[in-house]
Design an enzyme around this catalytic site. Structure first.
Site, PDB file in Angstrom:
ATOM      1  N   CYS A   1      -0.279   2.897 -15.735  1.00 58.97           N
ATOM      2  CA  CYS A   1      -0.105   4.355 -15.662  1.00 58.97           C
ATOM      3  C   CYS A   1       1.104   4.843 -16.448  1.00 58.97           C
ATOM      4  O   CYS A   1       1.191   6.021 -16.776  1.00 58.97           O
ATOM      5  CB  CYS A   1       0.012   4.802 -14.209  1.00 58.97           C
ATOM      6  SG  CYS A   1      -1.502   4.537 -13.299  1.00 58.97           S
TER       7      CYS A   1
ATOM      8  N   HIS B   1       2.966  12.261 -14.014  1.00 57.67           N
ATOM      9  CA  HIS B   1       1.802  11.400 -13.850  1.00 57.67           C
ATOM     10  C   HIS B   1       1.035  11.883 -12.624  1.00 57.67           C
ATOM     11  O   HIS B   1       1.635  12.237 -11.611  1.00 57.67           O
ATOM     12  CB  HIS B   1       2.250   9.950 -13.668  1.00 57.67           C
ATOM     13  CG  HIS B   1       1.112   9.036 -13.352  1.00 57.67           C
ATOM     14  ND1 HIS B   1      -0.061   9.052 -14.070  1.00 57.67           N
ATOM     15  CD2 HIS B   1       0.951   8.095 -12.396  1.00 57.67           C
ATOM     16  CE1 HIS B   1      -0.880   8.156 -13.567  1.00 57.67           C
ATOM     17  NE2 HIS B   1      -0.308   7.563 -12.542  1.00 57.67           N
TER      18      HIS B   1
ATOM     19  N   ASN C   1      -6.583  10.179 -10.888  1.00 54.83           N
ATOM     20  CA  ASN C   1      -5.591   9.398 -11.635  1.00 54.83           C
ATOM     21  C   ASN C   1      -6.284   8.719 -12.816  1.00 54.83           C
ATOM     22  O   ASN C   1      -7.097   7.818 -12.622  1.00 54.83           O
ATOM     23  CB  ASN C   1      -4.964   8.358 -10.694  1.00 54.83           C
ATOM     24  CG  ASN C   1      -3.900   7.508 -11.388  1.00 54.83           C
ATOM     25  OD1 ASN C   1      -3.734   7.568 -12.601  1.00 54.83           O
ATOM     26  ND2 ASN C   1      -3.193   6.718 -10.611  1.00 54.83           N
TER      27      ASN C   1
HETATM   28  N1  ACO Z   1     -10.987   7.593   3.129  1.00 58.76           N
HETATM   29  C1  ACO Z   1     -10.739   7.671   4.454  1.00 58.76           C
HETATM   30  N2  ACO Z   1      -9.764   6.956   5.048  1.00 58.76           N
HETATM   31  C2  ACO Z   1      -9.007   6.171   4.266  1.00 58.76           C
HETATM   32  C3  ACO Z   1      -9.211   6.058   2.877  1.00 58.76           C
HETATM   33  C4  ACO Z   1     -10.250   6.814   2.324  1.00 58.76           C
HETATM   34  N3  ACO Z   1     -10.528   6.800   1.000  1.00 58.76           N
HETATM   35  N4  ACO Z   1      -8.297   5.213   2.375  1.00 58.76           N
HETATM   36  C5  ACO Z   1      -7.551   4.796   3.404  1.00 58.76           C
HETATM   37  N5  ACO Z   1      -7.966   5.367   4.542  1.00 58.76           N
HETATM   38  C6  ACO Z   1      -7.433   5.192   5.888  1.00 58.76           C
HETATM   39  C7  ACO Z   1      -6.752   3.850   6.052  1.00 58.76           C
HETATM   40  O1  ACO Z   1      -7.712   2.855   6.407  1.00 58.76           O
HETATM   41  C8  ACO Z   1      -5.789   4.144   7.168  1.00 58.76           C
HETATM   42  O2  ACO Z   1      -6.486   4.090   8.391  1.00 58.76           O
HETATM   43  P1  ACO Z   1      -5.784   3.415   9.706  1.00 58.76           P
HETATM   44  O3  ACO Z   1      -4.589   4.278   9.971  1.00 58.76           O
HETATM   45  O4  ACO Z   1      -6.865   3.520  10.727  1.00 58.76           O
HETATM   46  O5  ACO Z   1      -5.430   2.039   9.280  1.00 58.76           O
HETATM   47  C9  ACO Z   1      -5.392   5.587   6.917  1.00 58.76           C
HETATM   48  O6  ACO Z   1      -6.406   6.148   6.100  1.00 58.76           O
HETATM   49  C10 ACO Z   1      -4.054   5.730   6.224  1.00 58.76           C
HETATM   50  O7  ACO Z   1      -4.056   4.860   5.079  1.00 58.76           O
HETATM   51  P2  ACO Z   1      -2.777   4.712   4.176  1.00 58.76           P
HETATM   52  O8  ACO Z   1      -3.039   3.675   3.131  1.00 58.76           O
HETATM   53  O9  ACO Z   1      -1.596   4.550   5.063  1.00 58.76           O
HETATM   54  O10 ACO Z   1      -2.748   6.164   3.498  1.00 58.76           O
HETATM   55  P3  ACO Z   1      -1.610   6.819   2.655  1.00 58.76           P
HETATM   56  O11 ACO Z   1      -1.248   8.079   3.282  1.00 58.76           O
HETATM   57  O12 ACO Z   1      -0.521   5.861   2.289  1.00 58.76           O
HETATM   58  O13 ACO Z   1      -2.382   7.190   1.315  1.00 58.76           O
HETATM   59  C11 ACO Z   1      -2.595   6.427  -0.993  1.00 58.76           C
HETATM   60  C12 ACO Z   1      -2.920   6.146   0.498  1.00 58.76           C
HETATM   61  C13 ACO Z   1      -3.298   7.718  -1.358  1.00 58.76           C
HETATM   62  C14 ACO Z   1      -3.130   5.286  -1.824  1.00 58.76           C
HETATM   63  C15 ACO Z   1      -1.072   6.587  -1.172  1.00 58.76           C
HETATM   64  O14 ACO Z   1      -0.415   5.514  -0.522  1.00 58.76           O
HETATM   65  C16 ACO Z   1      -0.651   6.628  -2.634  1.00 58.76           C
HETATM   66  O15 ACO Z   1      -0.931   7.570  -3.339  1.00 58.76           O
HETATM   67  N6  ACO Z   1       0.106   5.631  -3.107  1.00 58.76           N
HETATM   68  C17 ACO Z   1       0.710   5.650  -4.450  1.00 58.76           C
HETATM   69  C18 ACO Z   1      -0.312   5.459  -5.546  1.00 58.76           C
HETATM   70  C19 ACO Z   1       0.403   5.413  -6.890  1.00 58.76           C
HETATM   71  O16 ACO Z   1       1.329   6.153  -7.151  1.00 58.76           O
HETATM   72  N7  ACO Z   1      -0.011   4.485  -7.769  1.00 58.76           N
HETATM   73  C20 ACO Z   1       0.707   4.312  -9.021  1.00 58.76           C
HETATM   74  C21 ACO Z   1      -0.092   4.594 -10.179  1.00 58.76           C
HETATM   75  S1  ACO Z   1      -1.623   3.760 -10.176  1.00 58.76           S
HETATM   76  C22 ACO Z   1      -1.657   2.611 -11.530  1.00 58.76           C
HETATM   77  O17 ACO Z   1      -0.654   2.289 -12.132  1.00 58.76           O
HETATM   78  C23 ACO Z   1      -2.991   1.938 -11.845  1.00 58.76           C
END
Ligand code: ACO
Length: 325
Positions: free
Chosen positions: A115, A252, A282
């Site tokens: 990214c 980003h 993304n």
């Molecule tokens: N739909 C429904 N529920 C979901 C989904 C989904 N798609 N995905 C996860 N959940 C659930 C999980 O199972 C979890 O349930 P639980 O509490 O029963 O265990 C709950 O939602 C919370 O999950 P988290 O992973 O804690 O959710 P979070 O709020 O952290 O959001 C996310 C996840 C969106 C991935 C976030 O952490 C994020 O954006 N991280 C950074 C991503 C990033 O910046 N990446 C860098 C660039 S990417 C690259 O370089 C290729």
């Protein structure tokens, strides 16, 4: 007198296929539109058709950037293309773009920093220009990230989309002050100790597979908020500028919550932030140039305004650039 790289034109391309959050649900992903929008800001993503390759997306964006810059391919000295989803393991996707544009001289190569790729490519191209080795360069971020998704992993498959963005850089003479038009500075970082927070479980040099995206989302999120704040301070300090000098944030597009946290840190109202994640999701290395092209197309940036570009990706890697429009 100082050499500066000025953005002469931007271009973009998004595949016609659009998948909404509900479309993913219909494909069997255990998710809801509400969860995706609340946690990420994503409403839809574009997806390359079966016959569309990363180079096809890149070529379309490149043609538009050249047109908007008012130059022809034979005036280009080189192409630097950022991608994590090349058409082939080799040669570089950039050489396919070079051939398609009818460019028979100069160089073309890929950089890979996921990214953060576009800022890495922009930085490399900027250095060619400020050292006098090139006058016109095409910098592209192009991805078909949907090809790296595991549709049984709802924590990652809802986050990504396909697209390409491009800019043409031209050499211009500046005074060496922050009043100059063009790229004022670029700042790149990586920390390989965190490589296993975000990776693909495959590669040509390991198991011979392409692999799919694996991510510790919460950990990456925490790193993103901290590292982005650090690199933005670094960019401002390097130019003796303050956050109040920034006119536009072009971040980003990984998560709207990360983008809004950064805007708040900079005390920038959201109408000074280019937010395309709702429509594009993304798109990895394409994300920042797509946002830039979007801002330019909407005539948001005025001459003399200060643009801050920032990004965070696998590696982990991150970076920022300050550009006087
Ligand atoms: N739909 C429904 N529920 C979901 C989904 C989904 N798609 N995905 C996860 N959940 C659930 C999980 O199972 C979890 O349930 P639980 O509490 O029963 O265990 C709950 O939602 C919370 O999950 P988290 O992973 O804690 O959710 P979070 O709020 O952290 O959001 C996310 C996840 C969106 C991935 C976030 O952490 C994020 O954006 N991280 C950074 C991503 C990033 O910046 N990446 C860098 C660039 S990417 C690259 O370089 C290729």
């Amino acid at each position: 007198m100082t050499q500066r790289s000025v953005i002469l034109g931007c271009g973009h391309y998004l595949p016609r296929n659009v998948w909404t959050n509900d479309d993913l649900r219909a494909r069997g992903v255990d998710t809801t539109d509400e969860w995706i929008q609340q946690r990420t800001g994503i409403k839809q993503r574009h997806a390359a058709t079966e016959n569309e390759k990363t180079s096809d997306l890149a070529i379309a964006a490149a043609r538009m950037a050249l047109h908007n810059a008012g130059i022809t391919a034979d005036q280009l000295d080189g192409i630097v293309l950022a991608t994590t989803t090349p058409d082939c393991t080799f040669p570089a996707t950039a050489v396919k773009v070079q051939a398609a544009l009818g460019m028979t001289r100069g160089f073309a190569f890929d950089v890979q920093s996921v990214c953060s790729g576009f800022l890495y490519a922009l930085s490399v191209a900027n250095n060619f220009i400020i050292t006098g080795q090139a006058k016109h360069l095409l910098v592209i971020g192009a991805e078909t990230l949907t090809r790296l998704l595991n549709w049984h992993d709802r924590t990652t498959c809802v986050l990504f989309g396909d697209g390409a963005g491009a800019v043409v850089l031209g050499a211009a003479t500046g005074t060496g002050t922050v009043a100059d038009r063009g790229i004022l500075s670029t700042h790149l970082h990586s920390d390989g100790r965190t490589h296993d927070l975000l990776y693909t479980n495959g590669g040509p040099g390991s198991n011979g597979q392409v692999g799919t995206i694996q991510m510790e989302g919460k950990e990456v999120f925490k790193h993103a908020v901290t590292r982005l704040a650090e690199v933005v301070d670094e960019a401002l300090n390097a130019n003796h500028l303050n956050k109040s000098d920034i006119d536009w944030l072009i971040p980003h597009q990984a998560n709207e919550r990360i983008i809004l946290a950064m805007a708040e840190k900079l005390s920038l109202p959201t109408d000074r932030v280019i937010i395309t994640i709702g429509e594009h999701a993304n798109t990895s290395a394409a994300s920042v140039p797509l946002a830039l092209a979007h801002g330019q197309q909407k005539n948001k940036f005025k001459p003399g305004q200060l643009l801050l570009l920032e990004t965070m990706g696998a590696g982990l890697s991150w970076g920022a650039a300050l550009i006087r429009w």
